[in-house]
Enzyme design. Sequence first.
Site, PDB file in Angstrom:
ATOM      1  N   LYS A 159      -1.737  -2.909   7.964  1.00  0.00           N
ATOM      2  CA  LYS A 159      -2.844  -2.542   8.844  1.00  0.00           C
ATOM      3  C   LYS A 159      -2.738  -3.288  10.161  1.00  0.00           C
ATOM      4  O   LYS A 159      -2.348  -4.448  10.207  1.00  0.00           O
ATOM      5  CB  LYS A 159      -4.177  -2.863   8.157  1.00  0.00           C
ATOM      6  CG  LYS A 159      -4.461  -1.991   6.938  1.00  0.00           C
ATOM      7  CD  LYS A 159      -5.813  -2.303   6.333  1.00  0.00           C
ATOM      8  CE  LYS A 159      -6.118  -1.377   5.168  1.00  0.00           C
ATOM      9  NZ  LYS A 159      -7.436  -1.649   4.557  1.00  0.00           N
TER      10      LYS A 159
ATOM     11  N   ARG B 205      -0.665  -2.104  -6.822  1.00  0.00           N
ATOM     12  CA  ARG B 205      -0.942  -3.198  -5.881  1.00  0.00           C
ATOM     13  C   ARG B 205      -1.891  -4.208  -6.536  1.00  0.00           C
ATOM     14  O   ARG B 205      -1.678  -5.418  -6.451  1.00  0.00           O
ATOM     15  CB  ARG B 205      -1.547  -2.627  -4.598  1.00  0.00           C
ATOM     16  CG  ARG B 205      -1.925  -3.668  -3.536  1.00  0.00           C
ATOM     17  CD  ARG B 205      -2.306  -2.932  -2.244  1.00  0.00           C
ATOM     18  NE  ARG B 205      -3.015  -3.767  -1.291  1.00  0.00           N
ATOM     19  CZ  ARG B 205      -2.421  -4.585  -0.422  1.00  0.00           C
ATOM     20  NH1 ARG B 205      -1.104  -4.712  -0.421  1.00  0.00           N
ATOM     21  NH2 ARG B 205      -3.126  -5.286   0.447  1.00  0.00           N
TER      22      ARG B 205
ATOM     23  N   TYR C 100      -9.329 -10.846  -7.044  1.00  0.00           N
ATOM     24  CA  TYR C 100      -8.389 -10.865  -8.158  1.00  0.00           C
ATOM     25  C   TYR C 100      -8.485 -12.133  -9.014  1.00  0.00           C
ATOM     26  O   TYR C 100      -7.839 -12.228 -10.051  1.00  0.00           O
ATOM     27  CB  TYR C 100      -6.950 -10.759  -7.628  1.00  0.00           C
ATOM     28  CG  TYR C 100      -6.689  -9.483  -6.881  1.00  0.00           C
ATOM     29  CD1 TYR C 100      -6.553  -8.271  -7.557  1.00  0.00           C
ATOM     30  CD2 TYR C 100      -6.607  -9.475  -5.496  1.00  0.00           C
ATOM     31  CE1 TYR C 100      -6.326  -7.089  -6.866  1.00  0.00           C
ATOM     32  CE2 TYR C 100      -6.383  -8.295  -4.798  1.00  0.00           C
ATOM     33  CZ  TYR C 100      -6.245  -7.114  -5.495  1.00  0.00           C
ATOM     34  OH  TYR C 100      -6.029  -5.942  -4.804  1.00  0.00           O
TER      35      TYR C 100
ATOM     36  N   ARG D  87       0.848  -1.184   0.000  1.00  0.00           N
ATOM     37  CA  ARG D  87       0.000   0.000   0.000  1.00  0.00           C
ATOM     38  C   ARG D  87       0.891   1.244   0.000  1.00  0.00           C
ATOM     39  O   ARG D  87       2.055   1.185   0.423  1.00  0.00           O
ATOM     40  CB  ARG D  87      -0.897   0.013   1.239  1.00  0.00           C
ATOM     41  CG  ARG D  87      -1.794  -1.212   1.381  1.00  0.00           C
ATOM     42  CD  ARG D  87      -2.518  -1.194   2.716  1.00  0.00           C
ATOM     43  NE  ARG D  87      -3.379  -2.359   2.894  1.00  0.00           N
ATOM     44  CZ  ARG D  87      -3.012  -3.505   3.446  1.00  0.00           C
ATOM     45  NH1 ARG D  87      -1.767  -3.636   3.903  1.00  0.00           N
ATOM     46  NH2 ARG D  87      -3.859  -4.498   3.567  1.00  0.00           N
TER      47      ARG D  87
ATOM     48  N   HIS E  19      -2.406   2.523  -5.794  1.00  0.00           N
ATOM     49  CA  HIS E  19      -3.098   1.277  -5.475  1.00  0.00           C
ATOM     50  C   HIS E  19      -3.277   0.404  -6.716  1.00  0.00           C
ATOM     51  O   HIS E  19      -3.426  -0.817  -6.601  1.00  0.00           O
ATOM     52  CB  HIS E  19      -4.457   1.583  -4.839  1.00  0.00           C
ATOM     53  CG  HIS E  19      -4.823   0.616  -3.753  1.00  0.00           C
ATOM     54  ND1 HIS E  19      -4.112   0.490  -2.575  1.00  0.00           N
ATOM     55  CD2 HIS E  19      -5.813  -0.313  -3.678  1.00  0.00           C
ATOM     56  CE1 HIS E  19      -4.658  -0.440  -1.818  1.00  0.00           C
ATOM     57  NE2 HIS E  19      -5.686  -0.961  -2.475  1.00  0.00           N
TER      58      HIS E  19
END
Length: 308
Positions: free
Chosen positions: A181, A256, A288, A157, A253
Amino acid sequence: MPSDAVKNHNALTDDLTAFRHYLQAERGMAVNTVLAYGRDLTHFSEWVAGGGLKDYLQPTVRELSQYLTYSRESGLAPSSIARHLVALKMFYRFLRLEERTTQNSVELLSSPILWERIPQVLSPESVEKLLAAPQAIDRFYLRDRAILETLYATGSRASEVVGLKLADVYLDSGFCKCTGKGSKQRVIPLGRKAIEALRDYLGGLRSKLIEGVDDAPCVFISRGGRGLTREMLWILVKKYVRRAGLNAKVSPHTLRHSFATHLLAGGADLRTVQELLGHANIRTTQQYTHVDRDRLKAIHKQFHPRGK
């Protein structure tokens, strides 16, 4: 605003403040996560203040469904609405924990399947164009090239890349440690191109940027040793997106998303990609899997008796 509505709104404001304190102090959530929940719930608070709920402690499913309708009509993207719903469910779980309510109607709400969207992904050719966009004429050419290579090589990120510390980079061993996170760390391999770009930057430009600076722990810095912000990184990426002639919506992003997509298309298993991305839930990684359809069709055609 009528007196009952004022009391309702004031009580909600107090509960939202207590919820933020709970997330940070008791759940140990990162500041950015707490701020994100706060922004989403401010939207809910504004709807309540406008007459959306007479009593936020006793909401019905119909009333909460109207909030989702209000969010759509406010122009929020499907992904944003889904995120708001997660924040709302967390908030009401907190209220039940604090015995402020026994109401759990919010748990009956779900994000319609139509809200799910495929992340924007660059083709490998487009990624190559973007990574080649920084040129020697650019003021911070070596740094910018290293940033783009790191974003794509690690799938990190934006906040993880700007927060990357020198102590977390092991170029000789070919990996780095990212803090994601919830302050969770994960180890991510670095490819040859990323290692070369980082070596060039760390051994050249960065040394000049920290002249006279005692402490500059971050890998990616500006003049004076100051660490980059996410906003600065976003602007930097957009600059090279325009130069490469790519879709204006491409952001940090996007790299990513592309990282995950290209791994799966190349044959990586879902659990490995989940680990590399730092997803707590594999359902997040499954967004994905759409990109694997062409590869699955090719395998089916090659190996199934009636695939040809």
